[in-house]
Each structure stands twice: as structure tokens, then as C-alpha cells.
Design a protein around this motif. Structure first.
Motif, short mmCIF file in Angstrom:
data_model
loop_
_atom_site.label_atom_id
_atom_site.label_comp_id
_atom_site.label_asym_id
_atom_site.label_seq_id
_atom_site.Cartn_x
_atom_site.Cartn_y
_atom_site.Cartn_z
N GLU A 98 0.82 -1.21 0.00
CA GLU A 98 0.00 0.00 0.00
C GLU A 98 0.85 1.26 0.00
N ARG A 99 2.16 1.11 -0.11
CA ARG A 99 3.07 2.25 0.05
C ARG A 99 3.74 2.61 -1.28
N VAL A 100 3.76 3.91 -1.56
CA VAL A 100 4.52 4.43 -2.69
C VAL A 100 5.55 5.42 -2.14
N SER A 101 6.70 5.49 -2.77
CA SER A 101 7.77 6.36 -2.27
C SER A 101 8.47 7.03 -3.44
N PHE A 109 15.88 14.46 -0.77
CA PHE A 109 14.66 14.16 -0.03
C PHE A 109 14.22 12.72 -0.34
N SER A 110 13.48 12.17 0.59
CA SER A 110 12.89 10.86 0.44
C SER A 110 11.57 10.85 1.21
N CYS A 111 10.48 10.55 0.53
CA CYS A 111 9.18 10.57 1.22
C CYS A 111 8.32 9.41 0.72
N PHE A 112 7.31 9.08 1.49
CA PHE A 112 6.42 7.98 1.13
C PHE A 112 5.03 8.27 1.68
N ASN A 134 2.77 14.37 -5.19
CA ASN A 134 1.49 13.72 -5.42
C ASN A 134 1.71 12.43 -6.22
N PHE A 135 1.01 11.38 -5.81
CA PHE A 135 1.09 10.09 -6.49
C PHE A 135 -0.28 9.74 -7.06
N LYS A 136 -0.27 9.22 -8.29
CA LYS A 136 -1.48 8.67 -8.90
C LYS A 136 -1.16 7.25 -9.37
N ALA A 137 -2.02 6.31 -8.98
CA ALA A 137 -1.82 4.91 -9.35
C ALA A 137 -2.94 4.47 -10.29
N TYR A 138 -2.54 3.90 -11.42
CA TYR A 138 -3.49 3.43 -12.43
C TYR A 138 -3.40 1.91 -12.55
#
Length: 381
Positions: A59-62, A89-92, A132-136
Motif C-alpha cells: 500500500e506504500r509508494v515512495s 529528499f525521500s518521502c512515502f 502527489n502520487f497517482k496509481a493506475y
């Protein structure tokens, strides 16, 4: 009982399944190196987040990358200087179920910037960057194009549907060395380089697309030690890229856009020692969505002359393409400076462009705003 046989056509669509975001702050004090002059006034602080890599698991994106900072300030006698720094930087964030088959696109934007001088040698910087992350997900969809058996009678309609071929992002690097134009002085101090990329031509061949365009860069530099000694060196650098898109056919429609352009410039000397060469390291991100438009005779209603028939309907998006628009537009405007007498403009930089698109009475309307930074010389220098 006679067999009832619905005839089906299958196509694929890319569906947005999840999205989310995370913020990365940068709060720091920056002390100028000894060889930099004292700060008189901060003119502008440019913050550019650049995503280097991203991943998705569970469930994690980084995302990992670099926040680059350029501070433009005025020193003694109104001379212009710039100082560059950066911070990795590094974020999730958790956006729900994603897997290796999911297509994840990150996008970085600057939320806030605050920069002030706490002394003649030190800056205080506070900035926040949002990722911002978008998952398709690729979904298989079926439509009924005919029914056979059991005395079935049907009513059909010709519709156009988009069959998704590929949705990808591609990072492109371009390295180019250009010389200062004859008649302009050598570079004493490079203040900044900014630019934009445009696509001029797209040609599709099986499993590949050829993209031609140009990066238009503009470098602002000081050529001497006198106040107001600013010079502009424009450069147009063509690119010709071949991008692999598996499954692509010549008849497919491709929507391609350049999402980000980051330019790093270094000043190099000629053989005689004059600082007259600019080395540009350009990084671009291409977003590509390839689709096949298919014409299908879909069953919209049906009944049986021999049996009772129940129909279940599911909504399917259809599309009708009237024209592919591929055109560059030039925006013009004016800025009033009623309280300041301007003796010269050194540079104008577009820092942000917002837009919205609408259709009315058969016309396509594109409206937006351009936010620009202007470096100018006042009447008193």
C-alpha cells in the motif's frame, strides 16, 4: 433449449485506482562561502524539486530526489549574485493496494517558499515540497456486439471506444555546449538559466515513436563588474528522441506532454582562458498515453421471440475524436509599474502557468494565467 450466445469484444482501459500525497520540508540556515560578497538584499529564491526515482509496494509508494535552491541577491553597488545549494529528499505515503502491475506517476510541486537574510553572510530558508502520487490499473472491459440463438433480436449502435495501449513516463537527458555570441562579453558571474521545451513533430512507427522538438534556454549573466552589467544568452537546442512503446501501431493516437524541464548550467573556459562556453545539462520527463480508437457495433437493446429476456447494462465510456490539436500559442501581456521608474529590463522568467479547458458552441477555449518574475533596473540604478 437452443444455446444463447452473446458475441463480445474486449478492450483495455487505464483506470485511476488510488491517489495521495506527502510533503517534504526543508528548513535550514545557509552560510555563504568566504569568496561570496555580503548580502544587501534578497531578490528571489527559486526552489525546484526533481524526482530521481520512485517505487510502489503493498500500500506504500515512495519517491526520492533532490530539492535544488537558487538564491539571487544584490550585493554592494547593486551587483547581482546567485548562490546554489540543494538537499536530497525521500518521502512515502500509503495510497491503498498497489502492485507491480500498477502504473504509478509521481509529480512534485512547491507549496511554499520563505527566504530571508538573517545577517550579511547567512540566509534562512523554509520551503515545503509536495509529492502527489497517482496509481493506475489496466482493466479489461467487454461490450456485447451481437446475440445469437433463442430467437434473439437486437438493436445496435456504432460507437467509438478507446483501447489503451500503453501509459508510461520516460526520462530524457540532453547535454549541450554553446558559446557566448560574438560581440557579448565573457561571463563573469552566471546568475541563472531557465527554459522550456516544445514538441514540434511526433511520428509513430511500430512499437516506437519519434519525437522532435527543441529546448529554448536563456542564461542571465554578468559580463563586467559595473552595476547593471547584465547580459542575456539565448540558446535553442534541438532534440530528436526515439521512445519505445511496446504494442504501438501507426494508426494509434498518442497524447505526449513534457511534464518537467530541469536545466543545470556550468561555465567553462575556452583555450585562451576566456569564460565563453555554457555547458547545459537538461533533464526532461515525457508523459505518454497511447490509445487505439476502435469502432464497435454495440448492442443497446435486445429481446427474444421465444423466451423472456432480462437485460443488465453497464456504463462504458465512449469517445468521438473530431480533431487532434497540435499547436504552439504565444501569450502577450503588459505589467504596470506605477511606483517605479524603469531604466531597463534584464530578464523575464515564467515561473508558473495555470490553465483550464472548456468547450462551448463547438469551440475549444483555453484560459489561464502566466506568473512571471522580472529583473529590472530602476531609474536610480
Amino acid at each position: 433449449m437452443e444455446n444463447f450466445n452473446p458475441v463480445k469484444e474486449r478492450f483495455r482501459v487505464h483506470s485511476l485506482i488510488n491517489e495521495g500525497g506527502c510533503e517534504q520540508g526543508m528548513d535550514t540556515e545557509i552560510t555563504l562561502p568566504e569568496y561570496f560578497p555580503d548580502i544587501v538584499k534578497i531578490l528571489k529564491c527559486y526552489v525546484t524539486p526533481v524526482i530521481g526515482s520512485h517505487s510502489a509496494e503493498g500500500e506504500r509508494v515512495s519517491a526520492d530526489g533532490m530539492i535544488t535552491v537558487k538564491i539571487v541577491y544584490a550585493g554592494e553597488e547593486n551587483r547581482l549574485y546567485s548562490y546554489d545549494t540543494g538537499n536530497p529528499f525521500s518521502c512515502f505515503c500509503d495510497i491503498g493496494s498497489v502492485n507491480e502491475e500498477s502504473i504509478v506517476f509521481p509529480k512534485a510541486s512547491v507549496q511554499s517558499v520563505s527566504c530571508r537574510a538573517v545577517s550579511q553572510r547567512k540566509f534562512e530558508l523554509h520551503t515545503t515540497v509536495k509529492i502527489n502520487f497517482k496509481a493506475y490499473k489496466t482493466l479489461d472491459t467487454e461490450v456485447v456486439t451481437g446475440v445469437e440463438g433463442c430467437g434473439a433480436e437486437e438493436k445496435t449502435a456504432l460507437v467509438s471506444v478507446k483501447n489503451s495501449v500503453k501509459m508510461i513516463e520516460k526520462n530524457i537527458s540532453l547535454v549541450e555546449s554553446v558559446d557566448i555570441d560574438d560581440g557579448k562579453p565573457s561571463v563573469s558571474r552566471l546568475i541563472k538559466t531557465h527554459g522550456a521545451a516544445v514538441i514540434n513533430e511526433v511520428k509513430i512507427i511500430p512499437n516506437k515513436m519519434m519525437v522532435k522538438g527543441e529546448v529554448m534556454a536563456k542564461s542571465v549573466y554578468c559580463g563586467d563588474e559595473s552595476p547593471g552589467g547584465f547580459f542575456i544568452q539565448p540558446n535553442s537546442m534541438p532534440f530528436n528522441e526515439i521512445i519505445e512503446v511496446q504494442g504501438l501501431k501507426e494508426t494509434d493516437n498518442c497524447d505526449i506532454a513534457i511534464r518537467t524541464v530541469n536545466i543545470e548550467t556550468a561555465v567553462k573556459s575556452k583555450l585562451n582562458g576566456d569564460m565563453r562556453t555554457l555547458d547545459h545539462n537538461i533533464k526532461m520527463t515525457f508523459h505518454i498515453n497511447a490509445e487505439e480508437v476502435r469502432e464497435l457495433n454495440c448492442v443497446t437493446d435486445a429481446y427474444s421471440t421465444e423466451y423472456d429476456m432480462n437485460l443488465e447494462r453497464t456504463a462504458v465510456d465512449t469517445v468521438k475524436s473530431s480533431e487532434n490539436l497540435f499547436e504552439n500559442f504565444i501569450a502577450k501581456g503588459s505589467v504596470g509599474m506605477s511606483d517605479t521608474a524603469i531604466s531597463g529590463v534584464s530578464d523575464v522568467t515564467c515561473v508558473e502557468c495555470t490553465k483550464n479547458v472548456s468547450v462551448s458552441d463547438g469551440c475549444l477555449f483555453i484560459r489561464g494565467k502566466i506568473y512571471a518574475d522580472i529583473i529590472y533596473t530602476s531609474g536610480d540604478g
